[in-house]
Design a protein around this motif. Structure first.
Motif, PDB file in Angstrom:
ATOM      1  N   GLY A 137      26.850   6.159   8.979  1.00 50.16           N
ATOM      2  CA  GLY A 137      26.906   6.739   7.639  1.00 50.16           C
ATOM      3  C   GLY A 137      25.575   7.252   7.146  1.00 50.16           C
ATOM      4  O   GLY A 137      25.442   7.624   5.975  1.00 50.16           O
ATOM      5  N   LEU A 138      24.557   7.310   8.028  1.00 46.19           N
ATOM      6  CA  LEU A 138      23.254   7.847   7.647  1.00 46.19           C
ATOM      7  C   LEU A 138      23.302   9.370   7.745  1.00 46.19           C
ATOM      8  O   LEU A 138      23.531   9.933   8.821  1.00 46.19           O
ATOM      9  CB  LEU A 138      22.165   7.293   8.569  1.00 46.19           C
ATOM     10  N   ASP A 139      23.108  10.047   6.629  1.00 50.87           N
ATOM     11  CA  ASP A 139      23.096  11.509   6.573  1.00 50.87           C
ATOM     12  C   ASP A 139      21.663  11.999   6.408  1.00 50.87           C
ATOM     13  O   ASP A 139      20.934  11.491   5.544  1.00 50.87           O
ATOM     14  CB  ASP A 139      23.940  12.019   5.405  1.00 50.87           C
ATOM     15  N   ILE A 140      21.273  12.985   7.203  1.00 47.59           N
ATOM     16  CA  ILE A 140      19.908  13.497   7.153  1.00 47.59           C
ATOM     17  C   ILE A 140      19.929  15.025   7.128  1.00 47.59           C
ATOM     18  O   ILE A 140      20.662  15.665   7.881  1.00 47.59           O
ATOM     19  CB  ILE A 140      19.080  13.015   8.362  1.00 47.59           C
ATOM     20  N   THR A 141      19.109  15.573   6.237  1.00 44.73           N
ATOM     21  CA  THR A 141      18.850  17.013   6.213  1.00 44.73           C
ATOM     22  C   THR A 141      17.364  17.221   6.448  1.00 44.73           C
ATOM     23  O   THR A 141      16.531  16.613   5.761  1.00 44.73           O
ATOM     24  CB  THR A 141      19.257  17.634   4.865  1.00 44.73           C
ATOM     25  N   LEU A 142      17.036  18.049   7.441  1.00 50.09           N
ATOM     26  CA  LEU A 142      15.649  18.330   7.791  1.00 50.09           C
ATOM     27  C   LEU A 142      15.375  19.810   7.585  1.00 50.09           C
ATOM     28  O   LEU A 142      16.208  20.660   7.928  1.00 50.09           O
ATOM     29  CB  LEU A 142      15.369  17.965   9.252  1.00 50.09           C
ATOM     30  N   GLY A 143      14.219  20.134   7.048  1.00 51.19           N
ATOM     31  CA  GLY A 143      13.851  21.536   6.868  1.00 51.19           C
ATOM     32  C   GLY A 143      12.348  21.690   6.865  1.00 51.19           C
ATOM     33  O   GLY A 143      11.624  20.763   6.491  1.00 51.19           O
TER      34      GLY A 143
END
Length: 413
Positions: A91-97
């Motif tokens: 359930g770990l959600d990650i957004t990288l930019g």
């Protein structure tokens, strides 16, 4: 000698590894040099290629949706701008930019220009266990954001914001920076270095705070906390802290607070020092915080110094100055309580005056009746404890007045 491709529209299909649609242009020169300007959108089977650039280990994640802007050359493309979104089975959600000034097909570079904005959220602390170890379950859902900056062998985390909890329960917010997280993969929480954070917290029920301070009596109170933290993942120093605690009968303000924490220890609070101020609606309300029945004498004010000199020492209160000022009684006390959670090793030198003895005698003599005044009670004593029982030492009490119907003079202990 060369050529230019413009208005490129291409599909790169190497599924299940990756699949992209790209647009842009490319200049190729006869000496083998090239310049590219491409935008691509698609899907990756994993974000491992990106994390290798900065020597980060985020564990196993599923497929990632990606948008990229590429410049540089075919031999050494630079990711000017990218956004990746991925999640794992916990359930770990990650957004990288961000930006990567490093080849896509090589290992970590020595560039100091790599910058990644990271936004993450999870349903509870268990999703962080592979990197930070076991954390309190009471943390609940959380979200975090920050900027990862590669600086040589160090990976700094700036503009960090961490929020946890939900409205109506424990809410915690931390802001600041971390100098290096490169060691997290090998040493978990102990691999975090140069922490500089400001922590704020609020809860309508201070159960977690009571557990940290080992003071079960402080449960079910509204609490607000602010504290600055500095140090490493294995040991933190807290300073410039403030705690406000409130209930219908009690108001407590503790400031400034300084403390030492071992986050991974079974009992994380190692040492503490703080100034405390207490206001209580009536002395009778003290009965809520101990097994001792305390009579109602009037409002109570207390000042003192909280102290815990080491991990083996209990939390204590010294330099106590207490004042009870009721309608017909005044009581002042000075002293200390060496073990505040257990209310043990107590010593309070007390002076009192007021309250007509006629009002006290019915407590001991049920049939006593007398309409006229008998004179005020005044005196002093030292209040100590003995295995949970309160003792009166150095007792000196006098009641009545010269020539009155009753004169009492007590001495002893």
């Amino acid at each position: 000698d060369g050529f230019r491709l413009s208005n490129i529209a291409a599909t790169l299909d190497n599924m299940p590894a990756y699949g992209f649609e790209a647009t842009g242009s490319m200049d190729y020169r006869g000496n083998g040099a090239s310049d590219i300007a491409l935008r691509a959108a698609g899907e990756l089977s994993s974000v491992e290629w990106l994390l290798r650039r900065m020597d980060l280990d985020l564990g196993e994640f599923g497929r990632a949706q990606a948008n990229l802007s590429l410049s540089g050359s075919l031999e050494q493309p630079v990711v000017d701008d990218f956004i990746l979104r991925t999640s794992n089975h916990s359930g770990l959600d990650i957004t990288l930019g961000g930006r990567l000034d490093t080849p896509l097909e090589q290992g970590r570079s020595d560039s100091d220009k790599n910058e990644i904005q990271i936004d993450a959220r999870g349903p509870g602390p268990q999703v962080l266990q592979p990197w930070l170890g076991d954390l309190p379950e009471a943390i609940g859902a959380w979200r975090a954001s920050g900027m990862l900056l590669e600086r040589g062998e160090r990976i700094a985390l700036q503009n960090l914001v961490v929020e946890l909890g939900e409205h109506g329960g424990l809410e915690v917010r931390a802001e600041g920076s971390v100098g290096d997280i490169a060691g997290v993969a090998e040493r978990a929480l102990e691999g975090i270095e140069d922490i500089d954070l400001t922590l704020t917290a609020f809860t309508p029920d201070s159960a977690e705070l009571a557990s940290l301070l080992e003071l079960d009596q402080l449960r079910y109170h509204r609490a607000e906390v602010s504290l600055k933290l500095a140090g490493d993942g294995g040991r933190l120093s807290g300073f410039d802290g403030r705690l406000q605690l409130q209930s219908s009968d009690l108001r407590v303000e503790i400031a400034p607070i300084s403390l030492e924490l071992l986050p991974l220890a079974e009992e994380p609070l190692v040492a503490m020092a703080a100034t405390v101020g207490v206001q209580l609606s009536d002395t009778g309300a003290l009965s809520q915080y101990s097994d001792i029945e305390v009579p109602m004498l009037g409002p109570l004010e207390i000042r003192g110094e909280l102290f815990k000199p080491g991990s083996e020492s209990p939390l204590g209160l010294r330099d106590i100055e207490a004042l009870v000022r009721g309608e017909d009684i005044e009581l002042r006390a000075r002293g200390s309580i060496a073990d505040l959670p257990e209310l043990q090793d107590l010593a309070l030198a007390t002076r009192l005056r007021g309250r007509d003895i006629r009002e006290l005698l019915p407590v001991f003599l049920e049939e006593f009746q007398y309409d006229a005044g008998l004179g005020e009670l005044e005196g002093s004593f030292v209040l100590t404890d003995n295995e949970g029982r309160l003792n009166l030492d150095a007792l000196k009490l006098r009641a009545g007045y010269d020539g009155g119907p009753l004169e009492v003079d007590l001495k002893g202990g």
